[in-house]
Design a protein around this motif. Structure first.
Motif, PDB file in Angstrom:
ATOM      1  N   ALA A 417     -39.334   7.805  34.554  1.00 34.45           N
ATOM      2  CA  ALA A 417     -38.084   7.507  35.428  1.00 34.45           C
ATOM      3  C   ALA A 417     -38.888   7.391  36.888  1.00 34.45           C
ATOM      4  O   ALA A 417     -38.353   6.572  37.622  1.00 34.45           O
ATOM      5  N   SER A 418     -39.747   8.278  37.106  1.00 36.15           N
ATOM      6  CA  SER A 418     -40.322   8.294  38.318  1.00 36.15           C
ATOM      7  C   SER A 418     -41.454   7.333  38.490  1.00 36.15           C
ATOM      8  O   SER A 418     -42.238   7.102  39.395  1.00 36.15           O
ATOM      9  N   ILE A 480     -37.702   2.576  39.995  1.00 34.19           N
ATOM     10  CA  ILE A 480     -37.573   4.183  40.207  1.00 34.19           C
ATOM     11  C   ILE A 480     -35.854   4.258  40.167  1.00 34.19           C
ATOM     12  O   ILE A 480     -35.397   5.049  39.450  1.00 34.19           O
ATOM     13  N   ALA A 481     -35.173   3.424  41.056  1.00 30.92           N
ATOM     14  CA  ALA A 481     -33.664   3.485  41.123  1.00 30.92           C
ATOM     15  C   ALA A 481     -32.860   3.359  39.784  1.00 30.92           C
ATOM     16  O   ALA A 481     -32.060   4.293  39.677  1.00 30.92           O
ATOM     17  N   ARG A 482     -33.335   2.297  39.258  1.00 32.76           N
ATOM     18  CA  ARG A 482     -32.570   2.082  37.972  1.00 32.76           C
ATOM     19  C   ARG A 482     -32.796   3.128  36.929  1.00 32.76           C
ATOM     20  O   ARG A 482     -31.918   3.652  36.440  1.00 32.76           O
ATOM     21  N   GLN A 483     -34.081   3.616  36.888  1.00 32.38           N
ATOM     22  CA  GLN A 483     -34.371   4.718  35.798  1.00 32.38           C
ATOM     23  C   GLN A 483     -33.881   6.152  36.116  1.00 32.38           C
ATOM     24  O   GLN A 483     -33.479   6.793  35.302  1.00 32.38           O
ATOM     25  N   VAL A 484     -33.870   6.415  37.244  1.00 33.17           N
ATOM     26  CA  VAL A 484     -33.471   7.782  37.696  1.00 33.17           C
ATOM     27  C   VAL A 484     -31.901   7.514  37.646  1.00 33.17           C
ATOM     28  O   VAL A 484     -31.221   8.503  37.162  1.00 33.17           O
ATOM     29  N   SER A 498     -32.107   5.828  52.842  1.00 40.15           N
ATOM     30  CA  SER A 498     -31.764   4.628  53.433  1.00 40.15           C
ATOM     31  C   SER A 498     -32.618   3.673  52.387  1.00 40.15           C
ATOM     32  O   SER A 498     -32.403   2.307  52.930  1.00 40.15           O
ATOM     33  N   SER A 499     -32.892   3.745  51.413  1.00 37.41           N
ATOM     34  CA  SER A 499     -33.472   2.883  50.472  1.00 37.41           C
ATOM     35  C   SER A 499     -32.254   2.074  49.930  1.00 37.41           C
ATOM     36  O   SER A 499     -31.541   2.465  48.964  1.00 37.41           O
ATOM     37  N   PRO A 500     -32.351   0.652  50.077  1.00 36.93           N
ATOM     38  CA  PRO A 500     -31.319  -0.413  49.448  1.00 36.93           C
ATOM     39  C   PRO A 500     -31.411  -0.211  47.824  1.00 36.93           C
ATOM     40  O   PRO A 500     -30.304  -0.151  47.279  1.00 36.93           O
ATOM     41  N   ALA A 501     -32.511   0.088  47.264  1.00 36.13           N
ATOM     42  CA  ALA A 501     -32.360   0.082  45.653  1.00 36.13           C
ATOM     43  C   ALA A 501     -31.687   1.444  45.254  1.00 36.13           C
ATOM     44  O   ALA A 501     -30.806   1.201  44.411  1.00 36.13           O
ATOM     45  N   LEU A 502     -32.073   2.539  45.878  1.00 36.06           N
ATOM     46  CA  LEU A 502     -31.211   3.614  45.449  1.00 36.06           C
ATOM     47  C   LEU A 502     -29.716   3.579  45.926  1.00 36.06           C
ATOM     48  O   LEU A 502     -28.884   4.060  45.124  1.00 36.06           O
ATOM     49  N   LEU A 503     -29.541   3.110  46.953  1.00 35.72           N
ATOM     50  CA  LEU A 503     -27.967   2.796  47.410  1.00 35.72           C
ATOM     51  C   LEU A 503     -27.162   2.040  46.488  1.00 35.72           C
ATOM     52  O   LEU A 503     -26.009   2.308  46.235  1.00 35.72           O
TER      53      LEU A 503
END
Length: 539
Positions: A417-418, A480-484, A498-503
């Motif tokens: 995931a990381s 990472i965002a998808r798998q987390v 502030s990461s668009p992927a994680l948001l």
């Protein structure tokens, strides 16, 4: 200490008995010159020498073991206070605590040897004074008065040494703290060219410690020289007085031999006796520094409760840049928090990590429906994990950094995931690849992904991630965002980023501005409706 004191006292008594026995042998040999008397004298000296040898051997063995054992106990105790989950209220840097846990612990434990040697030296002086007093009262009084005078002079000097030694230890500790700061910040210092200024700053601190060490050495030299001179004067006074009394016929030849022998012997216990106050002051100075750690009160008094099954709630928190911040993350929800000011994100992370005691901010943080101030530290740590943006990497292996306890069951999933799989595949040892102190042989992005893997492998009920992907590229960040999000499905997760992927991966986004939540929606809805949000997070 009791056993060592007894044996060392026996040693000093035996040493003192040797010149007394010689005097008695001379006295009786002049009266009885038979072979039997000679054999008895030799046997008596052999007993004394054997006693002296064995008592010294076993006495020092006992004291050395006691000293090293006590030093170990103090080191462990200081480390225990420094590693407790509730921080201690002490104005010391980690480098200073390290110096206290090593040098100061060793010097404090020296008292284990100092006290028995002090007592045994006193035994020798008392025995010599009594023996000389029996020969002539004036000789005994001379030893007693001379010893008191010597100790009075040296006690004044030892106080000066103690104060200067305390200052030296403080400056050495500050130099150690400066080294620790430099090592931790060496990479960014090289990045902006500040290493030369930093090294100059350390040189100044180290120079101050060196100068203070020279001052202490000069004081120690003056102390040692004064002690040696005074002891020599006392020995000479005893010898000359005994010679004068023998010339006057007031003491016998045997008593003269005894007096001269004791005058020569007494210099050694007097030297030890006169040096002990200095070591006592040094040990006390170190003990006072250790007390800064061991006696420091905790910054907070945690409760004893345990959290329930609820999520994470921040209710009206005022701290730093936070101005009544209020939000709730439901159980099993994946929420992202976008703070327009990085300071607000750092303040929130510090509050959630219990780095700020609950009594030092307004409002309430609830974990599992219970106020965090009412929960035990162990319960909070077991239920809530806050992974900081600048996590520490330890010397060891990739595996030991991800799963320090060796009991994790989700290590492989956390590695995947990381996106740490490329680092693992890069090395033949895989997860057993050696990591240097502070991750010196890893890049910034690799260290950050290793820290994220450790947080995910803990599989905490509530996980808070603070800027977990700032050092990775956009493609890796997207993966990472998808798998987390997938790995944490059904577990409560808050990502401060502030990461668009994680948001975009979050169920909803909380926007924090001026210390409060100003907007709340999905990432894509906020992009469509809020131009300020778009400017803040779009890349």
């Amino acid at each position: 200490m009791a056993a060592g004191t007894l044996l060392m006292g026996l040693y000093q008594a035996g040493e003192t008995a040797f010149p007394i026995a010689l005097g008695m042998i001379v006295e009786h040999t002049m009266q009885d010159r038979s072979p039997g008397a000679l054999a008895l004298s030799v046997a008596a000296l052999a007993v004394i020498i054997t006693t002296v040898s064995l008592s010294w051997r076993f006495g020092m063995r006992v004291l050395q073991k006691a000293n090293t054992t006590e030093a170990h106990r103090w080191r462990v105790r200081v480390a225990d206070h420094g590693l407790q989950p509730v921080a201690r209220d002490m104005d010391l840097k980690s480098g200073e605590v390290l110096t206290i846990a090593t040098e100061d612990a060793d010097q404090t434990a020296d008292i284990i040897e100092v006290v028995p040697l002090l007592i045994s030296s006193l035994v020798a002086v008392v025995v010599a004074a009594v023996a000389l007093g029996l020969a002539d009262l004036r000789l005994g009084l001379l030893v007693i008065v001379g010893t008191v005078a010597i100790l009075s002079v040296l006690s004044v000097m030892s106080k000066t040494i103690g104060s200067r030694t305390k200052e030296q230890q403080a400056r050495v500790a500050r130099a150690g703290a400066k080294v620790a700061d430099l090592i931790s910040g060496l990479r960014p210092l090289h990045g902006f060219g500040g290493n030369h200024a930093a090294f100059g700053s350390y040189r100044r601190v180290s120079g101050e410690a060196r100068q203070q060490a020279v001052t202490v050495a000069a004081a120690n030299g003056a102390y040692a020289g004064t002690a040696l001179a005074l002891n020599a004067v006392l020995a000479a006074a005893v010898t000359l007085t005994a010679g004068w009394l023998a010339f006057e016929g007031r003491i016998t030849i045997g008593e003269l031999v005894m007096a001269v022998g004791l005058a020569q012997f007494i210099m050694e216990p007097l030297r030890l006796f006169s040096e002990m106050p200095k070591y006592v002051m040094m040990a006390r100075a170190s003990a006072e520094r250790m007390a800064l750690v061991t006696a420091a009160p905790p910054v907070a008094e945690p409760g004893t409760g345990r959290p329930g099954t609820g999520g994470l709630e921040v209710d009206g928190v005022h701290h730093g840049t936070l101005r009544g911040l209020k939000f709730h993350v439901a159980p099993g929800e994946f929420v992202a928090l976008a703070a327009y000011r990085p300071r607000a994100a750092a303040d929130l992370a510090a509050v959630l990590a219990v780095q700020v005691p609950p009594q030092e901010y307004e409002g309430v943080v609830r974990v599992g429906g219970q106020p965090i101030a009412e929960l035990s530290v162990e319960a909070v740590r077991a239920h809530l994990l806050v992974n900081p943006s600048q996590a520490e990497i330890f010397a060891g292996t990739l595996r030991s950094n991800i799963d320090p306890a060796g009991t994790g069951t989700a290590v492989e999933e956390a590695v995947a995931a990381s996106m740490l799989t490329d680092v693992v595949a890069l090395h033949r040892e895989g997860l057993d690849y050696g990591v240097r102190d502070r991750g010196a042989n890893l890049s910034g992005g690799q260290r950050q992904r290793l820290s994220l893997a450790r947080a995910l492998a803990a599989d905490s009920e509530i996980l808070v991630l603070h800027d977990p992907t700032t050092a990775v590229d956009a493609v890796t960040e997207q993966l990472i965002a998808r798998q987390v999000a997938e790995l944490r499905r059904g577990r409560t997760t808050l990502v401060i980023t502030s990461s668009p992927a994680l948001l975009d991966a979050a169920d909803r986004v909380l926007v924090v501005d001026e210390g409060i939540v100003t907007a709340e929606d999905t990432h894509r809805n906020l992009l469509a409706a809020d131009p300020e949000y778009t400017r803040a997070v779009a890349r």
